[in-house]
Design a protein around this motif. Sequence first.
Motif, PDB file in Angstrom:
ATOM      1  N   UNK A 106      36.338  35.056  42.275  1.00  0.00           N
ATOM      2  CA  UNK A 106      35.218  34.823  43.191  1.00  0.00           C
ATOM      3  C   UNK A 106      35.081  35.957  44.208  1.00  0.00           C
ATOM      4  N   UNK A 107      36.208  36.578  44.525  1.00  0.00           N
ATOM      5  CA  UNK A 107      36.209  37.593  45.586  1.00  0.00           C
ATOM      6  C   UNK A 107      35.758  38.961  45.082  1.00  0.00           C
ATOM      7  N   UNK A 108      36.293  39.361  43.927  1.00  0.00           N
ATOM      8  CA  UNK A 108      35.975  40.730  43.479  1.00  0.00           C
ATOM      9  C   UNK A 108      35.856  40.864  41.964  1.00  0.00           C
ATOM     10  N   UNK A 113      39.568  45.430  40.380  1.00  0.00           N
ATOM     11  CA  UNK A 113      38.599  45.746  41.431  1.00  0.00           C
ATOM     12  C   UNK A 113      39.111  45.431  42.824  1.00  0.00           C
ATOM     13  N   UNK A 114      40.259  44.765  42.917  1.00  0.00           N
ATOM     14  CA  UNK A 114      40.766  44.393  44.245  1.00  0.00           C
ATOM     15  C   UNK A 114      41.000  45.600  45.154  1.00  0.00           C
ATOM     16  N   UNK A 115      41.648  46.696  44.681  1.00  0.00           N
ATOM     17  CA  UNK A 115      41.878  47.831  45.588  1.00  0.00           C
ATOM     18  C   UNK A 115      40.606  48.366  46.241  1.00  0.00           C
ATOM     19  N   UNK A 116      39.469  48.238  45.547  1.00  0.00           N
ATOM     20  CA  UNK A 116      38.203  48.725  46.110  1.00  0.00           C
ATOM     21  C   UNK A 116      37.780  47.904  47.329  1.00  0.00           C
ATOM     22  N   UNK A 159      43.009  39.649  34.771  1.00  0.00           N
ATOM     23  CA  UNK A 159      43.559  40.969  34.451  1.00  0.00           C
ATOM     24  C   UNK A 159      44.940  40.868  33.839  1.00  0.00           C
ATOM     25  N   UNK A 160      45.719  41.914  34.031  1.00  0.00           N
ATOM     26  CA  UNK A 160      47.067  41.998  33.484  1.00  0.00           C
ATOM     27  C   UNK A 160      48.079  42.117  34.624  1.00  0.00           C
TER      28      UNK A 160
END
Length: 306
Positions: A106-108, A113-116, A159-160
């Motif tokens: 829901x967030x990214x 994509x989290x680091x972005x 993801x992994x």
Amino acid sequence: MKDLNEFELHQQWKKACKKAKLDIEGKDDLFYSRLVGNGKTLLALFRALYGEHPAGEGAEEKLLLLLMTAHRNRSAALRERDKEKSAAGVWFASQRIAGMSLYIDRFCGDLKQFPEKIPYLKKLGVNFIHFMPLLESPAGESDGGYAVSNFRAIDPRFGQMADFELSLNEWRSAGGYAMMDIVLNHTSHRHAWAEKAKAKDPHYSDYYYFFPHREEPDQYDAFMPEIFPESAPGSFTYVPERGDWVMTVFHQYQWDLNFRNPLVLVDMLENIFYYANLGIDVLRIDAPAFIWKEKGTSCQNLPQAH
């Protein structure tokens, strides 16, 4: 188990440290001093639960080796972070901590994509992230991610494991702290342990509560409140592969782990240390009140669980 005096305990610990290839007179001296300071209490608690269990002595040795191996495998970067947190005292209660809970999809979108999003989080003043359930769980039988089928795998939707590790490293480099959920009370019936237990593997059969007849389940049910009385009535589910009843306090697809077996405790601690060494600062234990079961009680918040 034999009661050991202080000298014998220290000799046992030194021998175990040597086996784990620790340098207790050098870089691992702080670990050993903590072991000396807390090891006797740790063993007393362990033996209070498992002193009479046939697997207790072997599990105790495995536990000590696990503690030492987890310490040995901890990265230099995380050890530096440990020193900072230790110097800060109760760092997680600091007024400088501002947290956010989030579902990664829901967030990214996914973990890649989290680091972005880190600059955005920093702009908000957030420096503590609680990642909501991320671990692999079967579609349609996930209980929102709390029916874990693999404690060492990220759900492919997010993801992994490599993506998670990268995200944690980037977040830590930005000064952030991370928390995640871990379920100790149960696994999915699709977990490898449960699949082996379905096949009547004797080792893994003792990882869960199985009963051939309804007599004992009925004795438990007489005192245990139903968690989901409408969607999952009762606390036991019939397993046709075995012809047995298994304890399922939450949903029929969530099999309660048998913490009366010390090997269950040690194996679950190994999962905890895995994430600690991945870079997780805090683990939120889901449903800890339920992890010890006694007939004639509600099976919640028993002293053994604590």
